[in-house]
Design an enzyme around this catalytic site. Structure first.
Site, PDB file in Angstrom:
ATOM      1  N   LEU A 192     -14.628   5.590  -4.461  1.00 10.49           N
ATOM      2  CA  LEU A 192     -13.222   5.268  -4.301  1.00 10.49           C
ATOM      3  C   LEU A 192     -12.799   4.028  -5.072  1.00 10.49           C
ATOM      4  CD1 LEU A 192     -10.948   6.481  -2.470  1.00 10.49           C
ATOM      5  CD2 LEU A 192     -11.110   4.299  -1.283  1.00 10.49           C
ATOM      6  N   GLU A 215      -6.399   2.064  -3.208  1.00 15.16           N
ATOM      7  CA  GLU A 215      -4.980   2.037  -3.463  1.00 15.16           C
ATOM      8  C   GLU A 215      -4.506   0.600  -3.696  1.00 15.16           C
ATOM      9  OE1 GLU A 215      -3.500   5.029  -0.897  1.00 15.16           O
ATOM     10  OE2 GLU A 215      -1.703   3.837  -0.553  1.00 15.16           O
ATOM     11  N   GLN A 273      -7.512  14.872   3.601  1.00 16.56           N
ATOM     12  CA  GLN A 273      -6.882  14.077   2.545  1.00 16.56           C
ATOM     13  C   GLN A 273      -7.763  13.905   1.302  1.00 16.56           C
ATOM     14  OE1 GLN A 273      -6.161   9.621   3.071  1.00 16.56           O
ATOM     15  NE2 GLN A 273      -4.109  10.478   2.957  1.00 16.56           N
ATOM     16  N   PHE A 306       0.858  -1.176   0.000  1.00 17.42           N
ATOM     17  CA  PHE A 306       0.000   0.000   0.000  1.00 17.42           C
ATOM     18  C   PHE A 306       0.898   1.231   0.000  1.00 17.42           C
ATOM     19  CE2 PHE A 306      -4.440   1.211   0.892  1.00 17.42           C
ATOM     20  CZ  PHE A 306      -5.072   0.052   0.479  1.00 17.42           C
ATOM     21  N   ARG A 311      -0.463   9.464  -0.443  1.00 17.61           N
ATOM     22  CA  ARG A 311      -1.613   9.985  -1.190  1.00 17.61           C
ATOM     23  C   ARG A 311      -1.509  11.443  -1.580  1.00 17.61           C
ATOM     24  NH1 ARG A 311      -6.253   6.731   2.150  1.00 17.61           N
ATOM     25  NH2 ARG A 311      -5.706   4.738   1.216  1.00 17.61           N
ATOM     26  N   HIS A 349      -7.994  11.522  -1.814  1.00 17.38           N
ATOM     27  CA  HIS A 349      -7.488  10.246  -2.324  1.00 17.38           C
ATOM     28  C   HIS A 349      -7.294  10.391  -3.818  1.00 17.38           C
ATOM     29  CE1 HIS A 349      -7.206   6.032  -3.359  1.00 17.38           C
ATOM     30  NE2 HIS A 349      -7.183   5.712  -2.077  1.00 17.38           N
ATOM     31  N   ARG A 375      -2.525  10.966   6.047  1.00 23.92           N
ATOM     32  CA  ARG A 375      -2.671   9.604   6.537  1.00 23.92           C
ATOM     33  C   ARG A 375      -2.187   8.613   5.503  1.00 23.92           C
ATOM     34  NH1 ARG A 375      -6.644   5.475   5.853  1.00 23.92           N
ATOM     35  NH2 ARG A 375      -8.033   6.826   4.682  1.00 23.92           N
ATOM     36  N   HIS A 420     -11.570  12.573   0.929  1.00 25.44           N
ATOM     37  CA  HIS A 420     -11.573  11.222   1.465  1.00 25.44           C
ATOM     38  C   HIS A 420     -11.505  11.129   2.976  1.00 25.44           C
ATOM     39  CE1 HIS A 420     -11.033   6.955   1.370  1.00 25.44           C
ATOM     40  NE2 HIS A 420      -9.816   7.005   1.871  1.00 25.44           N
TER      41      HIS A 420
HETATM   42  C1  LIG Z   1     -14.388   4.542   0.361  1.00 26.77           C
HETATM   43  C2  LIG Z   1     -13.450   4.487   1.519  1.00 26.77           C
HETATM   44  C3  LIG Z   1     -12.427   3.549   1.557  1.00 26.77           C
HETATM   45  C4  LIG Z   1     -11.555   3.477   2.633  1.00 26.77           C
HETATM   46  N1  LIG Z   1     -10.577   2.524   2.633  1.00 26.77           N
HETATM   47  C5  LIG Z   1      -9.769   2.427   3.706  1.00 26.77           C
HETATM   48  C6  LIG Z   1      -8.775   1.414   3.769  1.00 26.77           C
HETATM   49  O1  LIG Z   1      -8.635   0.599   2.874  1.00 26.77           O
HETATM   50  N2  LIG Z   1      -7.984   1.358   4.855  1.00 26.77           N
HETATM   51  C7  LIG Z   1      -8.122   2.237   5.874  1.00 26.77           C
HETATM   52  O2  LIG Z   1      -7.397   2.122   6.841  1.00 26.77           O
HETATM   53  N3  LIG Z   1      -9.045   3.208   5.841  1.00 26.77           N
HETATM   54  C8  LIG Z   1      -9.869   3.331   4.790  1.00 26.77           C
HETATM   55  N4  LIG Z   1     -10.813   4.321   4.762  1.00 26.77           N
HETATM   56  C9  LIG Z   1     -10.993   5.186   5.908  1.00 26.77           C
HETATM   57  C10 LIG Z   1     -11.768   4.507   7.006  1.00 26.77           C
HETATM   58  O3  LIG Z   1     -12.649   3.565   6.449  1.00 26.77           O
HETATM   59  C11 LIG Z   1     -12.622   5.449   7.825  1.00 26.77           C
HETATM   60  O4  LIG Z   1     -11.861   6.523   8.214  1.00 26.77           O
HETATM   61  C12 LIG Z   1     -13.117   4.758   9.057  1.00 26.77           C
HETATM   62  O5  LIG Z   1     -13.861   3.634   8.681  1.00 26.77           O
HETATM   63  C13 LIG Z   1     -13.954   5.640   9.930  1.00 26.77           C
HETATM   64  O6  LIG Z   1     -14.545   4.846  10.941  1.00 26.77           O
HETATM   65  P1  LIG Z   1     -15.369   5.495  12.118  1.00 26.77           P
HETATM   66  O7  LIG Z   1     -15.756   4.383  13.013  1.00 26.77           O
HETATM   67  O8  LIG Z   1     -14.586   6.580  12.702  1.00 26.77           O
HETATM   68  O9  LIG Z   1     -16.626   6.153  11.443  1.00 26.77           O
HETATM   69  P2  LIG Z   1     -17.791   5.598  10.494  1.00 26.77           P
HETATM   70  O10 LIG Z   1     -17.587   4.208  10.113  1.00 26.77           O
HETATM   71  O11 LIG Z   1     -17.970   6.599   9.440  1.00 26.77           O
HETATM   72  O12 LIG Z   1     -19.036   5.600  11.442  1.00 26.77           O
HETATM   73  C14 LIG Z   1     -19.642   6.762  11.891  1.00 26.77           C
HETATM   74  C15 LIG Z   1     -20.771   6.364  12.783  1.00 26.77           C
HETATM   75  O13 LIG Z   1     -21.246   7.496  13.473  1.00 26.77           O
HETATM   76  C16 LIG Z   1     -22.633   7.532  13.403  1.00 26.77           C
HETATM   77  N5  LIG Z   1     -23.032   8.923  13.540  1.00 26.77           N
HETATM   78  C17 LIG Z   1     -22.585   9.986  12.844  1.00 26.77           C
HETATM   79  N6  LIG Z   1     -23.184  11.092  13.269  1.00 26.77           N
HETATM   80  C18 LIG Z   1     -24.015  10.742  14.261  1.00 26.77           C
HETATM   81  C19 LIG Z   1     -24.909  11.439  15.104  1.00 26.77           C
HETATM   82  N7  LIG Z   1     -25.086  12.739  14.998  1.00 26.77           N
HETATM   83  N8  LIG Z   1     -25.614  10.745  15.999  1.00 26.77           N
HETATM   84  C20 LIG Z   1     -25.488   9.410  16.109  1.00 26.77           C
HETATM   85  N9  LIG Z   1     -24.652   8.708  15.346  1.00 26.77           N
HETATM   86  C21 LIG Z   1     -23.923   9.365  14.435  1.00 26.77           C
HETATM   87  C22 LIG Z   1     -22.985   6.881  12.125  1.00 26.77           C
HETATM   88  O14 LIG Z   1     -24.270   6.349  12.180  1.00 26.77           O
HETATM   89  C23 LIG Z   1     -21.947   5.789  12.046  1.00 26.77           C
HETATM   90  O15 LIG Z   1     -22.403   4.661  12.744  1.00 26.77           O
HETATM   91  C24 LIG Z   1     -11.692   4.396   3.675  1.00 26.77           C
HETATM   92  C25 LIG Z   1     -12.701   5.342   3.650  1.00 26.77           C
HETATM   93  C26 LIG Z   1     -13.568   5.411   2.582  1.00 26.77           C
HETATM   94  C27 LIG Z   1     -14.609   6.474   2.534  1.00 26.77           C
END
Ligand SMILES: Cc1cc2nc3c(=O)[nH]c(=O)nc-3n(C[C@H](O)[C@H](O)[C@H](O)COP(=O)(O)OP(=O)(O)OC[C@H]3O[C@@H](n4cnc5c(N)ncnc54)[C@H](O)[C@@H]3O)c2cc1C
Ligand code: HEM
Ligand code: SF4
Ligand code: F3S
Ligand code: FES
Lengths: 236, 600, 132, 130
Positions: free
Chosen positions: B251, B254, B239, B119, B285, B241, B414, B372
């Site tokens: 997306l 990578e 960031q 990666f 990135r 992507h 990142r 991203h």
């Molecule tokens: C397309 C894509 C591909 C990616 N690929 C990778 C990868 O290969 N490797 C890597 O390391 N990272 C990757 N990332 C980044 C990574 O996936 C995310 O940064 C990470 O999953 C975020 O997780 P989280 O638990 O912080 O938030 P999220 O999974 O976004 O969850 C947010 C949660 O908060 C809740 N929420 C939001 N606002 C409120 C509110 N007001 N009240 C109640 N609940 C709320 C939502 O319901 C949800 O459950 C990728 C991101 C994207 C977009």
């Protein structure tokens, strides 16, 4: 191009019964149906309610019936429909809460019944590392790991329409994912649950689930494999 | 307005990877825990993550947590806090094994171990060549993490309040007392009386026009805390992507380049050779996104348009693998077939077919940089405790983890795979520490007017008499953020953006809603979310305007050099009573790796 | 909400290959069963009430019944062919329950059934014409 | 890896629905020759105009045909009635409703089966007179 959307509308705060509303709008052939719904909500009628999140078919929020077939609105392009008259209705078999939003709780309740989690009480390898699994063993259940719990399959199933107690294809898919995982030890329990009255034998192989699954999971095949496992006790 | 009350030791806001991990640990620790999520847990955007989770398991070749640490520090353009980075990278192998023990179905190596792929930015520190560090499950790693954690939550009877949107945090005497949420299905307001809160609400990619982020990634958590007088850290670092599907932003992981895909411009050149001679397409990135922008700007976008090609056709992959001398772990030359790629990247191929109508095995994929990931966010320490100021003062009972938090392990940029790692490592920390704290303390009395602010916010929107449509304001915001607060920034552009955002905030006061109802009033909630986005747009722009250097994802054309003398520090931004934004700074934690020039 | 009325709404409004096969299988099965029940009872008249049997036979010889009989034959053929398809897939080749093979098999089942039915239907139509 | 591998077998759980499912398949296979030949002869080749008491009597003069008809009766009726039970289970959900359903169908099945069986055994009443 111009498209005509005929959308199922129901607001329990105002309407005594559901009705259909028609909207005519400009669209690109490459627009997702979800884009059209967003357009309606943004510029025609802000009261239209539907769920959506990822907009590219991986979160499972926007399952609905589009021209008589269950789909994710974000995974159907206008050009793929082959018509400019688009009828959009909520999923069948679950209670409509508002417009295109249905109460998914019964769906998740069925899912929880099949013990959809990894079961293995043996200690992991003493070096603290991963349990080993060959690529072939991993491949065995790959298809059913793809499920996003969108509900498209279960609500396309005629058995489920009639009888909400039927666990439905989505639950069986998720049971399959563990039953055929070489690391898991819960197959016996799951198969016993699935052999009951509301389990796999209620499947009439109507096949709508497989035709509709947006993750292209071979659901009917998975169900057949579970049936076979119940009848023979073999998990290969 | 009808209201309901609940009492829990720990409340977790958000059910993505970070929230679920926190919930599992808090529940296992014995704290009475509730998870509030505006989406069904499995709809969280963690499920969209594709490529992999970084951990130096060394399953295919030599690797060390130390190398992972250095790569992350370097990737962060030296803005990451090195103690936190070291902590995360050394925790990585154990936590990946933990996920495996929870049943996560990783792809496998021929000898049955967790499969790993290269990666961007992850290297063998001796040779500088890409190393296989990203543990993956096809191109659905995030999906598997989210599903596995949700499955475990069911197994451990975690309590969920699904489709509950948190609107406000209640602090009493600077300590956590509760949160206010709306039950989206009924419109009822619920007050959760609690000792500890973990915010895990994810990112805010919906600030930009082209984004890989879900509709629902609107930065609610960060905005709520910001309005409550707490600071946000490093908001200028966002960031882009390099490879989002042209126009849609969806997306393309990578991992595609990890498997040998290359970026190609209109002249058919593999242009990354010029920008990153050693790792080429697998540079970090920020570097790749800028390279694409420069190619486009200099007229080498495909047909002069604003995109380039990502070419993963087997013949192209094999051609460049041969040129690079790439080998398999067993030393044989790296040669791929369409079947192998199909097996490793099934979803990418599906997206291309569905949304572009092209088969990536036969045609290259048109891509452009896409908004991203938020490196910045709610400042926390390694225990996921939220910090109230630049001195590291902890807000008792308040925790944050995941993309919404800024530990900071990602600094100015990142590395791919480090976010999934971040969410599980610090989600776990948040769960453990929140539970321990809650079990050792008493409830703060909940004020009578606890819900008033949240209710008044909603009622103001609901009854607003203006004529502005939410979509118009949102689109204008996204456009200006894309144009001026994107990959390249200038003082002029940022100032223009800031003015526009402030105008939009004025217009926002005069919006018009069609829906005044209670049940599933998604229009009302979108309007509320737009308010969050506007707040975050403003801090992002103000922070970016102040930082007169280029570092990581923050690239100022008018200050194209990194300036360690003046800017090796984290930005903290507060919203003051009068609405002004105040910026202060805190030093970067540097332990082992003094800043060096960053070349790939 | 699930229930009989939802189910009937779905039967009518939902679109899909397997769905058609499911409906036809169910209809033909139930139709055949209905006929079978009547037929067992009337045949048993040969023992219990021979005159009644002759009444029944007279009824079967009327045109509407003879047309119905043509459909009965279709039902037995379609239900059998489709039943065989299901049995074969379920017990021997679960892999054929895949999206494309599954869809194609629905079409083939219909084609085979019609091919088997047409000659029988022709003979039966001729029978009607001969006797009326 | 040996110790890791799960013995990939379980005790097959036996339930009524599982048995019924198998029954539908086995009886279905048998019904292909039984039902098709019956329909082919009676409805297509012979035709209702040729069928009367004499015809019935002539066929039942062969024990083989009696056995054939009895098998057809038993399999088709049991297959069909179980099919009907499965169909009705879709619309009747309560355990009490379902058990009542089972009893009713069982009784109908028994009566009709007996009627058919008696006829096949007894043949055309008063046949001795011919
Ligand atoms: C397309 C894509 C591909 C990616 N690929 C990778 C990868 O290969 N490797 C890597 O390391 N990272 C990757 N990332 C980044 C990574 O996936 C995310 O940064 C990470 O999953 C975020 O997780 P989280 O638990 O912080 O938030 P999220 O999974 O976004 O969850 C947010 C949660 O908060 C809740 N929420 C939001 N606002 C409120 C509110 N007001 N009240 C109640 N609940 C709320 C939502 O319901 C949800 O459950 C990728 C991101 C994207 C977009
Ligand atoms: C000709 C050979 C036949 C074959 C191969 C056959 C096969 C089958 C099979 C496999 C099923 C089960 C379907 C499932 O579980 O989803 C079935 C169901 C059924 N069969 Fe038959 N069958 C035959 C003849 C008959 C006859 C003669 C009758 C009428 C008496 C009949 C009535 C039914 C009914 C009512 C059902 C239930 C349909 C439903 O569940 O929707 N079948 N058949
Ligand atoms: S199996 Fe397919 S259709 Fe069913 S819930 Fe899962 S992803 Fe959706
Ligand atoms: S639609 Fe239903 S009947 Fe079976 S094959 Fe699918 S679960
Ligand atoms: S919006 Fe996520 S699947 Fe359609």
């Amino acid at each position: 191009m111009q498209v005509t959307l005929k959308i199922f509308r129901y607001n329990p705060e105002k309407d005594s019964a559901p009705h259909y509303e028609t909207y005519t709008l400009e669209a690109e052939p490459t627009d997702r149906v979800l884009d059209l719904l967003e357009k309606v909500k943004s510029y025609h009628d802000g009261t239209l309610a539907f769920r959506r999140s990822c907009a590219h078919g991986v979160c499972g929020s926007d399952a609905m019936r589009i021209n008589g077939v269950n789909r994710l609105a974000c995974k159907v392009l206008v050009k793929d429909l082959g018509t400019t008259n688009i009828t959009i209705e909520p999923l069948l078999g679950l209670k409509v809460v508002k417009d295109l939003i249905v109460d998914m709780e019964p769906f998740f309740e069925n899912y929880r019944k099949v013990l959809p989690y990894f079961i293995n009480d043996e200690p992991p390898p003493p070096d603290g590392r991963e349990r080993l699994q060959t690529p072939e063993e991993r491949e065995r259940f790959d298809d059913t790991t793809k499920c996003i719990l969108c509900g498209v399959c279960t609500t396309s199933c005629p058995t489920f329409w009639a009888d909400g107690q039927y666990f439905g294809p989505a639950a069986i898919v998720n049971a399959h994912r563990f039953i055929f995982d070489s690391r898991d030890r819960g197959a016996q329990q799951r198969l016993e649950i699935l052999a009951q009255d509301s389990g796999v034998f209620r499947c009439r192989t109507a096949f709508s689930c497989t035709e509709a699954c947006p993750r292209e999971i071979q659901i009917t095949k998975a169900i057949a494999e579970v049936k076979r496992a119940i009848l023979t006790g073999r998990l290969d | 307005m009808t209201m309901q009350r609940h009492q829990y030791d720990v409340v977790i806001v958000g059910a993505g990877g970070a929230g679920l991990m926190a919930a599992l640990y808090a529940t296992k620790k014995g704290a009475k825990t509730a998870v509030l999520s505006k989406l069904y847990p499995t709809r969280s955007h963690t499920g969209a993550a594709q490529g992999g989770i970084g951990a130096a398991l060394g399953n295919l070749e030599e690797d060390h947590p130390e190398w992972h640490t250095f790569d992350t520090v370097k990737g962060s353009d030296y803005l990451g806090d090195q103690d936190a980075i070291e902590f995360m990278c050394y925790q990585a192998p154990a936590i990946v094994y933990e996920l495996e023990h929870m049943g996560l179905p990783f792809s496998r190596t021929p000898d049955g171990r967790i499969a790993q792929r290269p990666f961007g930015g992850h290297t063998n520190n001796r040779t500088g060549k890409p190393v296989r560090r990203a543990c993956y499950a096809a191109d659905r790693t995030g999906h598997m993490i989210l599903q596995t954690l949700y499955q475990q939550s069911i197994k451990h009877n975690v309590t969920f309040f699904n489709e509950f949107q948190v609107l406000d945090l209640i602090l009493v005497n600077g300590k956590v007392a509760g949160v206010v949420a709306i039950d989206i299905a009924t419109g009822t307001i619920h007050v959760f009386h609690t000792k500890a809160v973990v915010f895990a609400t994810g990112g805010w990619g919906r600030l930009w026009e082209i984004t890989s982020n879900a509709y629902t990634l609107t930065g609610d958590g960060a905005a709520i805390l910001f309005r409550r007088g707490l600071p946000l850290e490093d908001m200028e670092f966002y960031q882009f992507h390099p490879t989002g599907i042209y126009k849609l932003g969806i997306l393309i992981t990578e991992g595609v380049r990890g498997e040998g895909g290359v970026l190609i411009n209109d002249k058919g050149e593999r242009f990354m050779e010029r920008y990153a001679p050693t790792v080429k397409d697998l540079a970090s990135r920020d570097v790749v996104s800028r390279a694409i922008y420069i190619e486009i700007k200099e007229g080498r976008g495909i047909n002069g348009q604003r995109y380039v090609y990502l070419d993963v056709r087997p013949e192209t992959v094999n051609k460049y693998a041969a040129i690079d001398g790439r080998t398999r772990p067993d030393g044989s030359p790296y040669v791929v077939t369409a079947e192998e790629l199909l097996q490793k990247l099934p979803d990418i191929i599906d997206f291309s077919r569905t949304y572009l109508g092209i088969d990536p095995m036969a045609e290259p994929i048109p891509v452009q940089p896409t908004a991203h990931y938020a490196m910045g966010g709610i400042p926390t320490n390694i225990k996921a405790e939220v910090l109230a100021d630049e001195k590291g003062t902890v807000v008792p009972g308040l925790y944050a983890a995941g993309e919404t938090a800024c530990v900071s392990v990602h600094g100015a940029n990142r590395l791919g795979t480090n976010s999934l790692l971040d969410i599980v490592v610090f989600g776990k920390q948040a769960g453990i520490h929140a539970a321990e704290y809650a079990l050792g303390t008493d409830f703060e009395p909940l004020p009578k007017d606890a819900a008033d602010f949240a209710i008044s916010q909603l009622e103001t929107l609901r009854n607003s008499k203006g004529s502005e449509r939410i979509a118009d304001i949102a689109n204008e915001m996204k456009r200006v953020m894309m144009d001026h607060v994107g990959v390249f920034r200038t003082e002029e552009g940022l100032t223009e953006a800031l003015n526009t955002i402030r105008e939009l905030k004025e217009r926002y006061k005069h919006i018009h809603l069609d829906d005044r109802g209670k049940i599933f009033n998604t229009e009302l909630l979108s309007a509320w979310e737009l308010g969050n986005l506007l707040d975050l747009a403003e801090v992002t722009t103000v922070s970016a305007l102040a930082r007169t250097e280029s570092r990581g994802a923050h690239w100022r054309e008018d200050y194209p050099k990194r300036d360690d003398k003046n800017w090796l520090k984290h930005t903290l931004a507060w919203k003051r009573e009068n609405g002004e934004i105040e910026l202060r700074y805190k030093p970067v934690v540097i332990t082992k790796y003094p800043p060096k020039e960053r070349v790939y | 909400m699930s229930g009989p009325s939802t189910a009937f709404k779905g039967y009518i409004k939902y679109r899909g290959y397997g769905h058609v096969a499911f409906l036809l299988h169910r209809l033909t099965g139930l139709g055949t069963l209905l006929f079978l029940l009547i037929h067992i009872i009337d045949t048993s008249f040969v023992y219990f009430w021979p005159e009644g049997y002759m009444h029944a036979i007279a009824l079967y010889r009327s045109t509407p019944f003879m047309i119905g009989e043509i459909f009965l034959v279709f039902s037995v053929i379609y239900h059998g062919v489709n039943g065989l398809r299901i049995i074969y897939f379920d017990m021997f080749r679960p892999d054929l329950w895949e999206r494309e093979t599954g869809k194609r098999s629905v079409i083939w089942t219909l084609i085979i059934s019609i091919v088997l039915w047409l000659p029988a239907a022709l003979i039966m139509v001729r029978n009607i014409l001969v006797h009326h | 890896m040996g110790a890791q591998r799960q013995p990939r077998v379980v005790q097959p759980p036996r339930t009524f629905e599982g048995t019924a499912w198998k029954w539908m398949r086995y009886s279905g296979i048998l019904l292909i020759p039984l039902a098709w030949i019956h329909v082919l002869i009676k409805d297509v080749l012979v035709g209702v105009h040729q069928i009367d008491l004499t015809y019935v009597q002539r066929t039942w003069a062969f024990t083989l045909w009696r056995i054939y008809d009895f098998l057809l009766l038993a399999f088709a009726l049991s297959h069909g009635m179980n099919g009907l039970r499965q169909v009705l289970m879709d619309y009747i959900h309560s355990p009490s409703g379902r058990s009542r359903l089972n009893w009713i169908l069982f009784i109908i099945w028994l009566i009709v089966l007996l009627m058919g069986a008696v006829a096949i055994l007894g043949g055309v009443k008063g046949a001795e007179a011919f």
